[in-house]
Design an enzyme around this catalytic site. Sequence first.
Site, short mmCIF file in Angstrom:
data_model
loop_
_atom_site.label_atom_id
_atom_site.label_comp_id
_atom_site.label_asym_id
_atom_site.label_seq_id
_atom_site.Cartn_x
_atom_site.Cartn_y
_atom_site.Cartn_z
N GLY A 1 26.62 18.96 58.43
CA GLY A 1 25.54 17.92 57.97
C GLY A 1 25.62 16.68 58.14
O GLY A 1 26.56 16.16 58.91
N ASN A 2 24.94 15.58 57.55
CA ASN A 2 25.05 14.28 57.77
C ASN A 2 24.55 13.72 56.35
O ASN A 2 24.19 14.29 55.47
CB ASN A 2 24.21 13.93 58.80
CG ASN A 2 22.72 13.96 58.66
OD1 ASN A 2 22.19 13.40 57.83
ND2 ASN A 2 22.20 14.89 59.54
#
Length: 422
Positions: A228-229
């Site tokens: 993810g980020n």
Amino acid sequence: MERLDGVRVLLGVSGGIAAYKAGIVARLLVGAGASVDTVLTRGAERFVGTATFEGLTGRPVRTEVWEDIATQTHVGLGRSADVALIYPATAHVMAKLAGGLADDLLTTTLLAATCPLVLAPAMHTEMWQHAATRHNAEVLRQRGAHLVGPDDGVLMGGDSGPGRVVDPQVAVDAVVAALEDRAATPDGQVSGSFAGRTAGVDRDLEGTRVLVTAGGTREPIDPVRFLGNRSSGKMGFALAEVAASRGADVVLVAAPSTLPTPAGVQRVDVTTALEMYHAVFAHIDAMDVVVKAAAVADFRPSSTATSKLKKDAGAPSIELVPNPDILAELGARRDGGADRPILVGFAAETDDVEAAGLAKLKRKGADLLVVNDVSANDAGFEVDTNRAILLDRDGGRVEVPLSSKAEVAGVVLDAVVARLRA
Ligand code: PMT
């Protein structure tokens, strides 16, 4: 009709020397047609008296939370107000409001109020510039309060500098602007001359269909882990909210985010880049504008383990495959020369920010690209502020200094409106 006909204003006066000017504010409000309920703090009573405000407003003035307990004065005053103006707002009152404290009639009333809040800060320069006051002012702003002033000018004791309360007329104008803002929101309920009004805020996106993507996609590795980020969704949600308040029909394709859905916005929740891709293309034919604020994973694991990967099995090797580039595909679809939908991309960059943004603008075939330097700690991911350069494919360039994400959204949507009209 007067500007504030039938509008109920709660005028809070806190304890600073500028309280003496609050009488003029009361007179201007009443003169503009408002019905004014005044609440004085104990500090304010040391500077001015209740009789002044009762005489000017023709209504009883309240000071004590311990009077008329059965009638719950604070709840009644808070609920019935269309707008609250605190003039002057001392550093102490701002700190209490920012912290949600309620230890007197004014602060309990404001906690019970859901109307727009206008604050006219007044204090000595050192107090206004103190980190605590700056923080409290920002907290209140982010919560939707309208801060007007302070001005730079002569202060008590002959000092001079930022901290002087704005002129009474400026505060009254701020009240009108706050009511106009509220009246223009889809659920804004305001009585009197503002009921049903949408003045002040441009409804320049009325009838425009806007798709916004927000948040960071998640690419599952196994049932508990993902790639993810850091995107929180704040930038995209702000764009959706501001576009809706300007009259657009907004579809918000949201990667996982804890943020509430802005009023009047249709939200489609997705998790992965592929889900976002399908959600965007399911709506695309109806759209006039697409704003891609989401941080989309460029790669995903080629397969997802059905059971949790065990540590004992050693470090997994995860093969990655590319995700479709949604923005680039949207740009490529218009290669035949179509000018709709208008495409707005974002670029999260850390090095050589503007050059990288320009390259992305061209590569992805967008009309506008918002470049933000995500290495700064007050811009980009997670924070409530952003700083950006807005690039136009026709060579236009607008620098947006550090601003709230709603303000950045406003600048981006101004550029969209300009293209829609062109
Ligand atoms: O959500 P916040 O915490 O408020 O943070 C805001 C933000 C930093 C995420 C936002 O301001 C921002 O910069 N969003 C774009 C982030 C990004 O992924 O940039 P990029 O340079 O990797 O991608 C460029 C553009 O292509 C973006 O519009 C992106 O949505 C789009 N893209 C990227 C990859 C992909 N597979 N498909 C895409 O459509």
